[in-house]
Design an enzyme around this catalytic site. Structure first.
Site, PDB file in Angstrom:
ATOM      1  N   LYS A   1      -2.714 -25.493  28.341  1.00  0.00           N
ATOM      2  CA  LYS A   1      -2.314 -26.882  28.083  1.00  0.00           C
ATOM      3  C   LYS A   1      -1.359 -26.830  26.890  1.00  0.00           C
ATOM      4  O   LYS A   1      -1.779 -26.763  25.737  1.00  0.00           O
ATOM      5  CB  LYS A   1      -3.545 -27.740  27.758  1.00  0.00           C
ATOM      6  CG  LYS A   1      -3.413 -29.221  28.103  1.00  0.00           C
ATOM      7  CD  LYS A   1      -2.278 -29.959  27.415  1.00  0.00           C
ATOM      8  CE  LYS A   1      -2.574 -30.313  25.989  1.00  0.00           C
ATOM      9  NZ  LYS A   1      -1.403 -30.901  25.277  1.00  0.00           N
TER      10      LYS A   1
ATOM     11  N   CYS B   1       2.142 -23.062  10.170  1.00  0.00           N
ATOM     12  CA  CYS B   1       0.794 -23.080   9.590  1.00  0.00           C
ATOM     13  C   CYS B   1       0.732 -22.193   8.358  1.00  0.00           C
ATOM     14  O   CYS B   1      -0.120 -22.388   7.495  1.00  0.00           O
ATOM     15  CB  CYS B   1      -0.214 -22.614  10.632  1.00  0.00           C
ATOM     16  SG  CYS B   1       0.236 -21.051  11.393  1.00  0.00           S
TER      17      CYS B   1
ATOM     18  N   GLU C   1      -2.430 -30.962   4.387  1.00  0.00           N
ATOM     19  CA  GLU C   1      -1.300 -30.293   5.036  1.00  0.00           C
ATOM     20  C   GLU C   1      -0.188 -31.313   5.315  1.00  0.00           C
ATOM     21  O   GLU C   1      -0.440 -32.378   5.888  1.00  0.00           O
ATOM     22  CB  GLU C   1      -1.758 -29.657   6.353  1.00  0.00           C
ATOM     23  CG  GLU C   1      -0.672 -28.785   6.972  1.00  0.00           C
ATOM     24  CD  GLU C   1      -1.098 -28.168   8.298  1.00  0.00           C
ATOM     25  OE1 GLU C   1      -1.650 -28.898   9.134  1.00  0.00           O
ATOM     26  OE2 GLU C   1      -0.859 -26.953   8.484  1.00  0.00           O
TER      27      GLU C   1
ATOM     28  N   GLU D   1      -7.485 -21.881  15.589  1.00  0.00           N
ATOM     29  CA  GLU D   1      -6.603 -21.544  14.462  1.00  0.00           C
ATOM     30  C   GLU D   1      -5.906 -22.830  14.047  1.00  0.00           C
ATOM     31  O   GLU D   1      -5.246 -23.464  14.868  1.00  0.00           O
ATOM     32  CB  GLU D   1      -5.578 -20.483  14.859  1.00  0.00           C
ATOM     33  CG  GLU D   1      -6.158 -19.089  15.027  1.00  0.00           C
ATOM     34  CD  GLU D   1      -6.850 -18.557  13.788  1.00  0.00           C
ATOM     35  OE1 GLU D   1      -6.519 -19.005  12.671  1.00  0.00           O
ATOM     36  OE2 GLU D   1      -7.746 -17.722  13.945  1.00  0.00           O
TER      37      GLU D   1
HETATM   38  P1  NAD Z   1      -2.383 -31.074  17.302  1.00  0.00           P
HETATM   39  O1  NAD Z   1      -3.772 -30.743  16.866  1.00  0.00           O
HETATM   40  O2  NAD Z   1      -1.948 -32.487  17.225  1.00  0.00           O
HETATM   41  O3  NAD Z   1      -2.143 -30.645  18.824  1.00  0.00           O
HETATM   42  C1  NAD Z   1      -2.331 -29.314  19.254  1.00  0.00           C
HETATM   43  C2  NAD Z   1      -2.632 -29.324  20.747  1.00  0.00           C
HETATM   44  O4  NAD Z   1      -3.874 -29.997  20.962  1.00  0.00           O
HETATM   45  C3  NAD Z   1      -1.589 -30.064  21.591  1.00  0.00           C
HETATM   46  O5  NAD Z   1      -1.423 -29.381  22.806  1.00  0.00           O
HETATM   47  C4  NAD Z   1      -2.245 -31.422  21.809  1.00  0.00           C
HETATM   48  O6  NAD Z   1      -1.811 -32.098  22.961  1.00  0.00           O
HETATM   49  C5  NAD Z   1      -3.705 -31.021  21.948  1.00  0.00           C
HETATM   50  N1  NAD Z   1      -4.657 -32.099  21.677  1.00  0.00           N
HETATM   51  C6  NAD Z   1      -4.484 -33.228  20.951  1.00  0.00           C
HETATM   52  N2  NAD Z   1      -5.628 -33.952  20.926  1.00  0.00           N
HETATM   53  C7  NAD Z   1      -6.535 -33.258  21.651  1.00  0.00           C
HETATM   54  C8  NAD Z   1      -7.915 -33.463  21.977  1.00  0.00           C
HETATM   55  N3  NAD Z   1      -8.591 -34.526  21.553  1.00  0.00           N
HETATM   56  N4  NAD Z   1      -8.544 -32.531  22.726  1.00  0.00           N
HETATM   57  C9  NAD Z   1      -7.897 -31.428  23.149  1.00  0.00           C
HETATM   58  N5  NAD Z   1      -6.595 -31.174  22.881  1.00  0.00           N
HETATM   59  C10 NAD Z   1      -5.922 -32.073  22.126  1.00  0.00           C
HETATM   60  O7  NAD Z   1      -1.425 -30.113  16.464  1.00  0.00           O
HETATM   61  P2  NAD Z   1       0.182 -30.071  16.515  1.00  0.00           P
HETATM   62  O8  NAD Z   1       0.708 -31.250  15.770  1.00  0.00           O
HETATM   63  O9  NAD Z   1       0.651 -29.815  17.885  1.00  0.00           O
HETATM   64  O10 NAD Z   1       0.469 -28.735  15.677  1.00  0.00           O
HETATM   65  C11 NAD Z   1       0.516 -28.712  14.308  1.00  0.00           C
HETATM   66  C12 NAD Z   1      -0.779 -28.143  13.728  1.00  0.00           C
HETATM   67  O11 NAD Z   1      -0.985 -26.846  14.265  1.00  0.00           O
HETATM   68  C13 NAD Z   1      -0.721 -27.962  12.240  1.00  0.00           C
HETATM   69  O12 NAD Z   1      -1.940 -28.403  11.670  1.00  0.00           O
HETATM   70  C14 NAD Z   1      -0.563 -26.459  12.065  1.00  0.00           C
HETATM   71  O13 NAD Z   1      -1.017 -25.954  10.851  1.00  0.00           O
HETATM   72  C15 NAD Z   1      -1.348 -25.956  13.205  1.00  0.00           C
HETATM   73  N6  NAD Z   1      -0.968 -24.585  13.552  1.00  0.00           N
HETATM   74  C16 NAD Z   1      -1.824 -23.572  13.242  1.00  0.00           C
HETATM   75  C17 NAD Z   1      -1.481 -22.257  13.522  1.00  0.00           C
HETATM   76  C18 NAD Z   1      -2.438 -21.140  13.218  1.00  0.00           C
HETATM   77  O14 NAD Z   1      -2.318 -20.082  13.828  1.00  0.00           O
HETATM   78  N7  NAD Z   1      -3.391 -21.311  12.299  1.00  0.00           N
HETATM   79  C19 NAD Z   1      -0.245 -21.972  14.109  1.00  0.00           C
HETATM   80  C20 NAD Z   1       0.618 -23.024  14.404  1.00  0.00           C
HETATM   81  C21 NAD Z   1       0.247 -24.337  14.128  1.00  0.00           C
END
Ligand code: NAD
Length: 477
Positions: free
Chosen positions: A173, A279, A378, A245
């Protein structure tokens, strides 16, 4: 390629569902394509397809599995200009970064292609005479992979590589903000893999939630802490294994004995690479008082010189941020930093370019303290805050004073402080004379505390999540 981004289930594209425009953040008049959000029923169908295909994939001979995965990686490497262009167009990172990310995704597949042949078990001596014990690893089954927009192809690759190498099948997804890159990746996989081994469901949080509460055997998620908590709770209901993560608030500790050029270059890369949307971005610059004024002056001047522009324009160093929602959130933190008493050194505003886009100036605040919200939450954008400290001990304590724990760096010429920091800094990755961001792909990656939940990703350690151990006892008689 298609400009309608539907879902892939059992080798068939499904292009029906609710549609929304996929807009280029560098140029809001450029519609890259149309995202088609799938249905909850289709998520269940995708999981069922992956379930049916799992024994088929597990039975594929190891060398053939290796060759297929190697070919997937090679196609991504060969097409990194083309795929990187689409990635940069829809996500906003400069082309060099979009291309580099696609190349890296290919490297992940090739690394895990080789891992297919490195599945070597163990044997143990029994406490009972005449009994043989073998310890082996088996596939877990079906994995749901939920990924963010900021590395839309590399993160998917670093999860899919080990999932496939160890004989599992997948429902991906991807983020609703990067459906074109996901479509391209799915198209490549679909041509190389038997139907049902790789499935993809497009859509937003509703579809992610449906996948995390479906009958998969494991969920690997990368994204925000808030979403990770929900996913972990949903997965546990089905006793699915889960790995999250998430975000961070990564520090760089600049000591008084630091090489100034290394300090400035590392902090620029750490804070503003991928427009700060990493991240591992350096968002707290903790600077020793002996070097503080000179560092702040040089760093903020260099930040102001960064060329902000269209992701596909030559010479662009920082692209736009990914969406209006991200832009508004980052700008609210710029206002908050002022309200909390931070001193704005450069940036702090939206920029106009030839084309209307979500452009923000690289932003540096000084005079901040570690208890301010801007240093605790963040931000995920081109903004970083400087905190002045009196000595190493205060610097280390400040670096560790966070609910997160993904990446931490020190810039110093002192071996004593470098070694102490490596042992005592509470982060999944610690770096000396390097930025917090920009890590290798063949070694473990992950965080501590709120940044991470579950076993490490990447390198051979990924097998701890994507395999299940069996202990076999034999009495040969
Ligand atoms: P997000 O949590 O908004 O979304 C991530 C994914 O989860 C998307 O595909 C989204 O559609 C899905 N999602 C949203 N709500 C959901 C739910 N209730 N249930 C299941 N899936 C759901 O994050 P984002 O804005 O896409 O990405 C940014 C975040 O990702 C930042 O916090 C960043 O630090 C983190 N990140 C972490 C790493 C790591 O390896 N630690 C790497 C890259 C990004």
């Amino acid at each position: 390629m298609s400009n309608v981004y539907g879902s892939l289930i059992n080798g068939e594209w499904i292009n029906t569902g609710s549609e929304s425009a996929n807009v280029n953040p560098s140029d809001l008049s450029d519609q890259v394509g149309t995202l088609v959000e799938t249905s909850v029923q289709n998520v269940e169908d995708a999981v069922a397809a992956a379930r049916a295909a799992q024994p088929v994939w597990e039975a594929v001979k190891l060398e053939e599995r290796k060759n297929i995965m190697h070919a997937i990686g090679q196609e991504l490497i060969d097409r990194c200009d083309e795929i990187g262009t689409i990635l940069s167009r829809e996500e906003g990172k400069p082309f060099a970064e979009g291309r580099g990310e696609t190349f890296r995704a290919g490297e992940f597949y090739q690394y895990y292609a080789a891992e297919c042949l490195r599945q070597i078990g163990e044997s143990a001596a029994s406490v009972r005479p005449g009994i043989n014990i073998d310890i082996s690893r088996e596939p877990v089954g079906v994995f749901g992979l939920i990924t963010p927009w900021n590395f839309p192809i590399a993160i998917a690759a670093w999860k899919m590589g080990p999932a496939l190498a160890y004989g599992n099948t997948i429902v991906l997804k991807p983020s609703e903000l990067t459906p074109a890159t996901a479509w391209l990746l799915a198209d490549v996989l679909n041509r190389h893999l038997p139907p049902g081994v790789f499935n993809m469901v497009q859509g937003g949080g509703k579809i992610g939630a449906a996948l995390s509460s479906s009958k998969v055997d494991g969920i690997s998620f990368t994204g925000s802490v808030a979403t990770g908590r929900k996913i972990a709770q949903a997965a546990i209901q089905n006793m699915a294994r889960v790995q999250c993560e998430m975000g961070s608030k990564n520090p760089m500790l600049i000591m008084g004995d630091a090489d100034m050029d290394v300090a400035v270059a590392s902090c620029l890369h750490g804070a503003f690479g991928a427009t700060g949307q990493k991240c591992t971005a350096a968002s707290r610059l903790i600077v020793h008082k002996d070097i503080h004024d000179e560092f702040v002056d040089k760093f903020s001047k260099a930040a102001a010189e960064k060329r902000v522009g269209h992701a596909l324009d030559e010479g662009t160093e920082l692209g736009p941020v990914v969406s209006e929602g991200q832009m508004d959130k980052i700008m609210s933190y710029m206002e908050l930093a002022k309200d909390e008493g931070g001193e704005l050194l450069t940036g702090g505003e939206r920029l106009q370019r030839n084309k209307e886009g979500y452009y923000l100036a690289p932003t540096v605040f000084a005079g901040t303290t570690n208890d301010m919200r801007v240093n605790r939450e963040e931000i995920f954008g081109p903004m970083t805050c400087v905190i002045k400290v009196d000595n190493y001990e205060e610097g280390l304590a400040t670096a560790n004073d966070t609910e997160f724990g993904l990446s931490g760096a020190i810039i110093t010429s002192s071996l004593k402080h470098a070694e102490h920091f490596k042992r005592k800094a509470q982060f999944g990755s610690v770096l000396v004379n390097l930025p917090t961001a920009g890590l290798d792909y063949h070694v473990p990656f992950g965080g501590r505390n709120a940044s991470s939940y579950g076993p490490r990703e990447q390198g051979e350690h990924a097998k701890d999540f994507y395999t299940i151990i069996k202990t076999a006892y034999t009495n040969p008689g």
